[in-house]
Structure formats: C-alpha cells, structure tokens
Write an enzyme that holds these catalytic residues in place. Structure first.
Site, PDB file in Angstrom:
ATOM      1  N   ARG A 183       0.899  -1.347   0.231  1.00 41.09           N
ATOM      2  CA  ARG A 183       0.210  -0.103  -0.039  1.00 41.09           C
ATOM      3  C   ARG A 183       0.827   1.398  -0.479  1.00 41.09           C
ATOM      4  O   ARG A 183       0.646   2.058  -0.351  1.00 41.09           O
ATOM      5  CB  ARG A 183      -0.963  -0.262   1.528  1.00 41.09           C
ATOM      6  N   HIS A 235       0.606   4.119  -3.210  1.00 34.71           N
ATOM      7  CA  HIS A 235       0.391   5.322  -2.317  1.00 34.71           C
ATOM      8  C   HIS A 235       1.200   6.764  -2.709  1.00 34.71           C
ATOM      9  O   HIS A 235       0.935   7.560  -2.589  1.00 34.71           O
ATOM     10  CB  HIS A 235      -0.076   5.364  -0.903  1.00 34.71           C
ATOM     11  N   ASN A 246      -3.875   8.302   2.710  1.00 34.98           N
ATOM     12  CA  ASN A 246      -2.660   7.926   3.371  1.00 34.98           C
ATOM     13  C   ASN A 246      -3.585   8.134   5.435  1.00 34.98           C
ATOM     14  O   ASN A 246      -2.193   7.885   5.770  1.00 34.98           O
ATOM     15  CB  ASN A 246      -1.761   8.707   3.619  1.00 34.98           C
ATOM     16  N   HIS A 286      -4.370  -6.194  -2.373  1.00 34.11           N
ATOM     17  CA  HIS A 286      -5.654  -6.609  -2.019  1.00 34.11           C
ATOM     18  C   HIS A 286      -5.911  -8.593  -1.060  1.00 34.11           C
ATOM     19  O   HIS A 286      -6.134  -9.314  -0.353  1.00 34.11           O
ATOM     20  CB  HIS A 286      -7.001  -6.483  -2.476  1.00 34.11           C
TER      21      HIS A 286
END
Length: 312
Positions: free
Chosen positions: A58, A62, A90, A187
């Site tokens: 992640r 990001h 975030n 995921h």
C-alpha cells in the site's frame, strides 16, 4: 529463476526515460550491501508481523501514484506545512518504521547513497517474496522528491468504477492488465474496515454465507476490519480472483473487476492460473516502480526519509 530472467527482459520494454539511469544492481559499487541490508530489516520484521506485506504494498502504491515513486509520502507534516501523509487516503498507511530502520542502517554503512524511494521499492519487493509471492529483480537508482503536498493526492477509493480506475491507471502509464493485477494482488493480503464495504453488504448478489459472516463481524464496535482474501490472507497469490468469480469479493472495486467486460476475462485468467498471476504481478510491480522517477541529479538522497535535507 525463469521468473527473474523474464523480469530482466521486461526492463527493455519499460519507458526509456524511466530506465535511462535506473538499473539492476545500481548500488553494486557505491553500497554493495544495500539490498542485503534492506532484505534483513524486512525479514526481521516479517518474522514478527506478516501483515507488513500489505502495509508496504500500500505504501508503494500510494507513493508512486502521487508525483511518481519519489518517497514524497514519507515526509512528516509540520506545523503550517502539511504533507501527503496528512491527507485522508494516507492516514492509515503504516510501515514507516521499517523504512526508517533500513535507512538508519544504510546511512551507517553508506552515508547519503541509497535513496528512500529505492528503500520503499526494495522493501516491498522483499516483503512480497516473504509472503509467498514472486521473487523479482527491480532496477534501482531513484532519487527522493523535494515536494510533498496533500493537494497532490488523488487516489482511488474502494467504490471507484472500473472505467474511472482504468483512466486513473492509464494516466500513470499503466494498462488495464496492470490495474487488475495490482488491485487484486495488493488486496490478496489486505484488510478493510467495515465502514468501507457497507455497499457490498447491501448487494443481494453477494454470496449469502459470506454476507452473513461479515454482518456479524461488523456488529462489533470500533469499525472492525476483515481480510479481503478470506482464503489465504497472508499469501500473495491468485486466490482472491477465484473469490471475485464467486461473488465473494468484499470491496466494490474488486467485485466490479469480475463483472465489467473490460476486466472479467483477466480476472478469470488469473483465477485459473497462479503461475500467470505471479508473472504478471511481478511485471506490474516493476513497471509501477518506474512511474515518473527522479534520477541523475534530480531530487536528492535524503539523510532522514521523513524530512527534506534542507529541513523545510
């Protein structure tokens, strides 16, 4: 070995500007133990907490999808100077202490040599392998950005339509296959709080037994979380694509990947072959790691990943 060889040849097909000064083994002379140091830090943490793979995946996503892979996400906000880390999407990113520890050890071994952007890329790669995912080479030589602003953050949410997600990925030079690979792969080891999938609980098409189990979990206070992959939640594999095909995806975006005609064939292919998924996931991760990178004399090599070198 074949997957690593395949990734070597993949470098030839990535954007020439991104790879002009990125290369595998960039620190071979300037900091020979750089990749080993990062790998050891990640392995030590993984032994205590297998969820770091999801956290680092992640973090890299990001970071790279906002101004490119330049470690701008790592900058701490200061009074009167908010940063990317300050903004909503975030707020729940974690794992910064892993990057901090790797940087501390690298600065001791090779001061002002290894960028924070490369540490994020290497740490994520190593965590994926530890979680049973593919092992792949990544080119290094990134430099750290000089800007971090919440105004630059525009990341997809869990209910984004497939067409909008395709456009968002295309803006970063990523195609539809990359999108399905990175969303599903990320995921496969992720979690979601109940507040993020209330729309799925109201969907009559959702698998009934899963729906009932999730509703029971979500009755608890403090917005509980659940694994997005109910079968192999700590392994980077193709299991989540099979769940999507059976209407057992928890997030709206995941389920829509299995329904939309532009993506459902890719979902089916991955659900049928973990080998194919592993190959494509490694390729997509390498490709994502080259988004708008800074190289050469651009940017800087931060001494502390949380602060620009000039202290601002």
């Amino acid at each position: 070995m074949r997957s690593i060889t395949a990734l070597f040849f993949l470098f030839c097909f990535l954007a020439p500007s991104a790879l002009a000064q990125l290369r595998s083994g960039f620190y071979g002379r300037s900091c020979p133990r750089a990749e080993t140091i990062v790998a050891n830090v990640v392995a030590n943490r993984f032994r205590r907490d297998r969820s770091i793979t999801a956290a680092l995946l992640r973090m890299q996503f990001h970071d790279c999808f906002v101004r490119g892979c330049d470690a701008s996400l790592l900058i701490d906000p200061r009074p009167g100077r908010p940063s990317e880390k300050s903004t909503g999407p975030n707020a729940s990113v974690r794992g910064y202490e892993i990057i901090d520890e790797a940087k501390r050890q690298l600065e001791a071994a090779c001061p002002r040599t290894v960028s924070c952007a490369d540490i994020v890329t290497l740490a994520t790669r190593d965590s994926v392998a530890l979680a049973g995912g593919p092992r792949y080479l990544v080119p290094t030589g990134r430099r750290d950005g000089l800007r971090s602003s919440p105004n630059d953050v525009n990341l997809p949410g869990p209910t984004i339509p497939v067409a909008a997600s395709i456009n968002l990925f295309a803006a970063q030079g990523m195609n539809t296959n990359d999108m399905v690979t990175l969303i599903g792969g990320g995921h496969s080891v992720g979690i979601a709080h109940c507040s993020l999938f209330q729309d799925r609980l109201a969907d009559p098409a959702m698998d009934r037994s899963l729906n009932a189990r999730l509703r029971n979990t979500c009755r608890a206070p403090n917005d509980p979380s659940v694994f997005l992959d109910q079968r192999t939640p700590f392994i980077v594999d193709n299991a989540i694509y099979g769940e999507i095909r059976r209407q057992r995806a928890i997030l709206r975006i995941d389920q829509n990947l299995g329904l939309d005609r532009s993506t459902r064939g890719i979902v089916s292919s991955f659900a049928s072959s973990n080998t194919l998924f592993r190959q494509r996931f490694a390729q997509a991760m390498v490709k994502m790691g080259t988004i708008r990178v800074l190289t050469g004399r651009s940017g800087e090599i931060r001494r502390n990943c949380r602060v620009f070198n000039n202290g601002r």
